[in-house]
Write a protein that holds these residues in place. Structure first.
Motif, short mmCIF file in Angstrom:
data_model
loop_
_atom_site.label_atom_id
_atom_site.label_comp_id
_atom_site.label_asym_id
_atom_site.label_seq_id
_atom_site.Cartn_x
_atom_site.Cartn_y
_atom_site.Cartn_z
N SER A 17 0.86 -1.17 -0.07
CA SER A 17 0.03 -0.03 0.07
C SER A 17 0.79 1.48 -0.11
O SER A 17 1.26 1.60 1.00
N ASN A 18 1.10 1.81 -1.22
CA ASN A 18 2.15 2.77 -1.39
C ASN A 18 1.67 3.69 -2.49
O ASN A 18 1.67 3.24 -3.55
N PRO A 19 1.42 4.70 -2.42
CA PRO A 19 0.85 5.54 -3.58
C PRO A 19 1.96 5.71 -4.80
O PRO A 19 1.68 5.86 -5.91
N GLU A 20 3.26 5.69 -4.25
CA GLU A 20 4.29 5.81 -5.45
C GLU A 20 4.31 4.52 -6.39
O GLU A 20 4.45 4.47 -7.40
N THR A 23 1.26 4.65 -8.27
CA THR A 23 1.10 5.59 -9.45
C THR A 23 2.35 4.98 -10.47
O THR A 23 1.76 5.19 -11.94
N GLU A 36 -2.27 10.92 -10.31
CA GLU A 36 -1.32 10.01 -9.35
C GLU A 36 -2.00 9.68 -8.05
O GLU A 36 -3.13 10.27 -7.72
N PHE A 37 -1.67 8.86 -7.31
CA PHE A 37 -2.21 8.27 -5.95
C PHE A 37 -1.47 9.22 -5.01
O PHE A 37 -0.30 9.52 -5.10
N GLN A 38 -2.33 9.50 -3.89
CA GLN A 38 -1.81 10.33 -2.80
C GLN A 38 -2.41 9.69 -1.59
O GLN A 38 -3.40 9.19 -1.62
N ASP A 39 -1.65 9.65 -0.53
CA ASP A 39 -2.26 9.00 0.69
C ASP A 39 -2.97 10.16 1.47
O ASP A 39 -2.94 11.49 1.15
N MET A 239 -5.92 5.61 -0.05
CA MET A 239 -5.30 6.36 -1.02
C MET A 239 -6.36 7.12 -2.15
O MET A 239 -7.17 6.40 -2.16
N LEU A 241 -7.09 8.84 -5.94
CA LEU A 241 -6.45 9.18 -7.14
C LEU A 241 -6.82 10.52 -7.59
O LEU A 241 -8.10 10.84 -7.58
#
Length: 246
Positions: A17-20, A23, A36-39, A239, A241
């Motif tokens: 579970s990591n937005p980087e 993404t 992109e994904f962000q927490d 997360m 999007l």
């Protein structure tokens, strides 16, 4: 009553579970760098919520699959009808999960295949071709199309081993966390909970005027899930999007 055991013919290493990482995977599949994904660090603190760019196109929740959770879902699923919709009749694009430990992948596919996020899929990309194929298929055929996509598997494998958490040595090892996705329908503006392990999409009702996916309806569902586990949210993470920030 426990959920019936699923028999899989394909197994993946689970995603961290990591937005980087999430993404990187959507970009490998063919989603524009505009997303992109962000927490999401809090659902209750206005200052932290204000850090999330709007609109939120989708939310991905990861949470522990406790015995209490599995009993509750089994009870709900016993009353649900199987999903057999495709093409123009679908309010949302739904993928039934048939690849073991790939719930993160299915959550990503749900996130980018629905609502405004789909506009950011680059034409001619592997993801664009896959979705164009899948939307016309019934759920069982759609599931097989995902299983058989070598491009999808290759992109997934290239990022699944990344992150700070050690991946299981054996892809068939069971994991205790699960990903689900929340999206907004491009067709009727309703909010949906999408979980490839469930029989069908869950309609959460219409979004309010001007609401994105980070709406009170969705937040209420997430809070309810946390409360059902005794109110402890240390093992829940979320997360969003969103449009990429410069």
């Amino acid at each position: 009553m426990a959920l019936p055991a699923q028999v899989y013919r394909k197994h993946f290493i689970p995603l961290e579970s990591n937005p980087e990482i999430f993404t990187e995977l959507i970009r490998k599949l063919g989603v524009s760098e505009s997303l992109e994904f962000q927490d999401v660090y809090s659902l209750d603190e206005p200052q932290l919520l204000a850090l999330i760019p709007r609109p939120v196109h989708a939310l991905i929740l990861v949470f522990p699959t406790t015995e209490r959770y599995e009993k509750r879902i089994a009870s709900e699923e016993a009353e649900a009808e199987d999903y057999n919709t495709s093409g123009a009749d679908e309010d949302v694009v739904f993928f039934k999960q048939t690849i073991d430990n790939a719930c993160g992948l299915y959550a990503i596919l749900h996130a980018v295949s629905n609502g405004d996020a789909r506009k950011y899929i680059e034409g001619g990309s592997s993801l664009s071709r896959l979705i164009d194929t899948c939307v016309t298929l019934k759920p069982s055929e759609r599931a097989l199309a995902l299983e058989d996509s070598r491009e999808l598997e290759s992109s997934y494998e290239s990022v699944a081993s990344q992150g700070d958490t050690d991946a299981p040595d054996d892809p068939e090892d069971e994991v205790d966390f699960h990903y689900i996705c929340f999206v907004k329908s491009h067709k009727n503006g309703h909010l949906f909970q999408l979980d490839g392990d469930r029989k069908r999409p869950i309609d959460l009702g219409p979004a309010g005027i001007g609401d994105d996916v980070l709406s009170e309806s969705v937040v209420g569902v997430i809070r309810s899930m946390i409360e059902s586990e005794g109110g402890e949210n240390i093992n829940f993470s979320l997360m969003a999007l969103v449009n990429a920030q410069d």
